[in-house]
Design a protein around this motif. Structure first.
Motif, PDB file in Angstrom:
ATOM      1  N   GLY A 126      -1.243   8.017  -9.658  1.00  0.00           N
ATOM      2  CA  GLY A 126       0.056   8.043  -9.009  1.00  0.00           C
ATOM      3  C   GLY A 126       0.336   6.869  -8.074  1.00  0.00           C
ATOM      4  N   ARG A 127      -0.645   5.973  -7.919  1.00  0.00           N
ATOM      5  CA  ARG A 127      -0.481   4.850  -6.987  1.00  0.00           C
ATOM      6  C   ARG A 127      -0.661   3.528  -7.710  1.00  0.00           C
ATOM      7  NH1 ARG A 127       2.289   6.871  -2.867  1.00  0.00           N
ATOM      8  NH2 ARG A 127       1.524   8.988  -2.518  1.00  0.00           N
TER       9      ARG A 127
ATOM     10  N   GLU B 165       0.835  -1.195   0.000  1.00  0.00           N
ATOM     11  CA  GLU B 165       0.000   0.000   0.000  1.00  0.00           C
ATOM     12  C   GLU B 165       0.877   1.255   0.000  1.00  0.00           C
ATOM     13  OE1 GLU B 165      -4.100   0.806   2.370  1.00  0.00           O
ATOM     14  OE2 GLU B 165      -3.128  -1.129   2.721  1.00  0.00           O
ATOM     15  N   GLY B 166       0.446   2.277  -0.713  1.00  0.00           N
ATOM     16  CA  GLY B 166       1.185   3.532  -0.735  1.00  0.00           C
ATOM     17  C   GLY B 166       2.287   3.591  -1.776  1.00  0.00           C
ATOM     18  N   THR B 167       2.402   2.563  -2.617  1.00  0.00           N
ATOM     19  CA  THR B 167       3.451   2.563  -3.644  1.00  0.00           C
ATOM     20  C   THR B 167       3.185   3.638  -4.704  1.00  0.00           C
ATOM     21  OG1 THR B 167       3.979   0.214  -3.356  1.00  0.00           O
ATOM     22  CG2 THR B 167       4.486   1.193  -5.506  1.00  0.00           C
ATOM     23  N   SER B 168       4.213   4.446  -4.967  1.00  0.00           N
ATOM     24  CA  SER B 168       4.148   5.450  -6.047  1.00  0.00           C
ATOM     25  C   SER B 168       4.447   4.777  -7.381  1.00  0.00           C
ATOM     26  CB  SER B 168       5.203   6.536  -5.849  1.00  0.00           C
ATOM     27  OG  SER B 168       5.037   7.183  -4.616  1.00  0.00           O
ATOM     28  N   VAL B 169       3.919   5.339  -8.449  1.00  0.00           N
ATOM     29  CA  VAL B 169       4.202   4.793  -9.762  1.00  0.00           C
ATOM     30  C   VAL B 169       4.499   5.908 -10.757  1.00  0.00           C
ATOM     31  CG1 VAL B 169       1.745   4.697 -10.365  1.00  0.00           C
ATOM     32  CG2 VAL B 169       3.377   3.296 -11.650  1.00  0.00           C
ATOM     33  N   ALA B 170       5.425   5.624 -11.679  1.00  0.00           N
ATOM     34  CA  ALA B 170       5.710   6.515 -12.812  1.00  0.00           C
ATOM     35  C   ALA B 170       5.809   5.627 -14.051  1.00  0.00           C
ATOM     36  CB  ALA B 170       7.020   7.265 -12.598  1.00  0.00           C
ATOM     37  N   GLY B 171       5.522   6.174 -15.205  1.00  0.00           N
ATOM     38  CA  GLY B 171       5.570   5.339 -16.401  1.00  0.00           C
ATOM     39  C   GLY B 171       5.830   6.142 -17.658  1.00  0.00           C
ATOM     40  N   VAL B 172       6.434   5.479 -18.636  1.00  0.00           N
ATOM     41  CA  VAL B 172       6.535   6.034 -19.990  1.00  0.00           C
ATOM     42  C   VAL B 172       6.130   4.934 -20.950  1.00  0.00           C
ATOM     43  CG1 VAL B 172       8.253   7.814 -19.506  1.00  0.00           C
ATOM     44  CG2 VAL B 172       8.991   5.505 -20.086  1.00  0.00           C
TER      45      VAL B 172
END
Lengths: 413, 413
Positions: free
Chosen positions: B77-78, B49-56
């Motif tokens: 964002g999660r 829980e609370g994991t941040s995510v970024a993507g391309v």
């Protein structure tokens, strides 16, 4: 490795036209031994006084020395001589390259009796090797004397590198009631000691057309023909297309490109250029199939052309065609990577007359056997409808086979 | 044709790192039999829980259904779960493609106990074939229970198509005195029934970094790594790179990408991405040599990158490398066709440490034997100095061999 040892492409024309003489044009060829042995590698074309010239050249930022010379001389609008050698491209040769073009132009001017600024040059073959123009400049005087009108086939052969067949085309048209002829020759993609392919084409007519009108027609006609052909997406430093009009046919000279007297000529010229351009595609290195990509429904013609080029240049599309695989997924991929307006869910794709995908999915009526039959043809027609606008374009290419890799990569083995 | 029958690339890493656990990440894989037999083809990653995510994602105008879903979910964002399948790309599948992603996301959300908007998906394999998510959605609940922290190697294997080796990398960095770990896996260019290659990469860290900061770092780091790699110039519909930060390491959460606390992490991330990206290039279809093109002296970095890409994508350059031919003429050609500012007479070109051309001509000190020795290496470094400005860029690619044509064209034979 020697010229002539490669098998003629299965896509070579079945019927090669007899090339008529063009009044006002004389041609001679010679074995100068620039690189090849036992074949011609030098061509002189002599043009009658008053010949108009138009030209288009490579868009490379690193053009060859002969391209620089042609660009400089084109401003005068007049041509009296063309010298072409095969075996050495005189590209990326620095100061010595310019010295070689000057020496050649001077020798041709003396041979023909004109100004050096009326001489046009082209070279094709190895790049980066200095071209020793002294090896052949002394032959030009003799060639000027020997030149004859009916040597078009010989000219097409002399400018070949590893082309598997000479490329010629001829058309007739009427201007103001007077019949004129147009002859053209071209060379395409081929290597001996692998270097870049070079596209050269020389076209002559006996029509009387002023330089500006000739240039306007040529620039327009080159877009859907030579500029719509791709073998491997690699642009040569040396691409050169020259069009000469001797005026010997006796039509009333035409000075405006939009003169209605030129309508038949314009069409014949466009048709001849497309004929030569397709011969270049069909003789692409290692080619076993011609690929014709037609994109319709694009946002504009320019957008359609960029999408068509992305498809025709895609290694994955080209290898699929070589494998006779109706792999429309790769066509979708190429549409997507082109960066042009497209909506996945409006795309329709066909191979020949078989529609394989529609509305962004496999066509419900898709027939694998029919698609496979299309892929076994020599000419593979890929149709893509973008479904957005009225833009359309057709480009011509060829498949990517192991022979391409062999020709360009395995020469040391 | 089955996975594992192809010989491992000669460019595979000699030392494969042991992948540590990442706190907050658990992984499970399964044999769902989507297309392959006797191997894993489904991977579930469970994130705390609370994991941040970024993507391309791919810049294709025709992206796959999973890419559409990831783009939509990235805004939150999660992330709590990632599901990846190999064997079917779920691309160009229309309405049914969206139904498959919805079904998968719902099943994963139930398995993990999160919202469907916190699920990320990727698919790789055949395109245009409907993906039957019913074949594997029911497995996700079990995978959620079985998932363990130390399954990174298994994850890298499950997402392969015709990759000849799994691609893993790991790095460590300190943020505000706390040590964090970064693990990454990737898959590259490979086909079974030939379809487009798909690049997928998943990276996770136990660092605590807010989504916006994570995204900014990822977007910056992807340019010189994955966006500077090319195998065949064909952009997939499915390219996906996701970066997760679980926060389990216990560093003070970082919210700004330019926070100086991130300097070590930023460097480690960039290094890890470049490691994975180069592994993709080195496992390009049919690749026998890695090509590293560095352009310096260009008008700008962007201009240097376009020139370097023109060189790395040129079929004539790639076949020359395959043939171990120091053919700098083809490099000049590629510089010329890139359309970027360049002056033929200022160019300098080198292969490895051997300068072959300078000031637009062959280097007077050119040593054929030394250049040939460079071309026999596994890693071919091509250096081009444009001589105009300070722009520089490096791209990574591979040679073009007959095996590429075979893999992508001969599968029917």
């Amino acid at each position: 490795m020697a010229h002539g040892t490669a098998a003629v492409s299965p896509l070579a024309p079945k019927d090669v036209p007899a090339m008529p003489a063009i009044r006002g044009v004389r041609i001679a060829t010679a074995e100068a031994g620039i690189k090849y042995r036992g074949r011609t590698d030098l061509m002189l074309m002599v043009l009658s006084e008053g010949t108009s010239v138009a030209g288009v050249f490579t868009r490379s930022k690193c053009p060859s020395a002969p391209v620089d010379l042609c660009r400089a001389n084109l401003g005068g609008g007049r041509a009296r001589a063309v010298v072409v050698n095969s075996g050495n491209a005189n590209a990326f040769t620095g100061r010595r390259g310019r010295e070689a073009t000057a020496l050649t132009a001077d020798a041709a001017a003396k041979a023909v009796g004109c100004d050096a600024s009326e001489v046009f040059l082209a070279s094709t073959g190895v790049i980066g090797e200095p071209l020793d123009a002294g090896r052949f400049a002394h032959l030009l005087a003799g060639l000027g004397t020997q030149a004859e009108a009916d040597r078009w086939a010989e000219a097409a052969a002399a400018i070949m590198t590893t082309d598997t067949y000479p490329k010629v085309a001829t058309r007739r048209a009427r201007i103001g009631g007077i019949e004129v002829a147009i002859n053209g020759i071209a060379k395409g993609a081929g290597m001996i000691a692998p270097d870049m392919a070079t596209m050269l084409s020389f076209v002559a007519t006996d029509a009387a057309i002023a330089p500006a009108a000739l240039q306007a027609m040529l620039s327009a006609a080159v877009e859907p023909s030579f500029n719509s052909v791709t073998v491997d997406s690699d642009t040569s430093t040396s691409d050169t297309l020259l069009l000469f009009a001797t005026g010997a046919a006796g039509n009333a000279p035409v000075t405006a490109a939009d003169d209605s007297d030129l309508s038949e000529f314009r069409e014949a010229l466009a048709d001849l250029l497309l004929d030569l351009a397709r011969q270049v595609a069909r003789d692409g290195e290692g080619a076993r199939k011609e690929i014709r990509v037609t994109v319709t429904g694009a946002a504009s013609d320019a957008s359609a052309k960029r999408i068509a080029m992305a498809i025709a240049n895609s290694p994955l599309v080209k290898t699929a065609v070589a494998g006779e695989d109706a792999n429309w997924g790769r066509v979708v991929m190429a549409v997507g990577k082109a960066g042009e307006p497209a909506d996945r869910d409006r795309l329709a794709i066909s191979f020949g007359d078989v529609r394989v995908a529609v509305d962004g999915e496999r066509d419900p009526a898709y027939d694998e056997a029919a698609a496979s039959a299309e892929m076994r043809q020599d000419e593979i027609r890929i149709g893509v409808d973008i479904g957005l606008g009225n833009g359309r374009w057709t480009v011509y290419g060829c498949d990517l086979t192991k022979a391409y890799v062999e020709i360009n990569g395995d020469y040391r083995s």
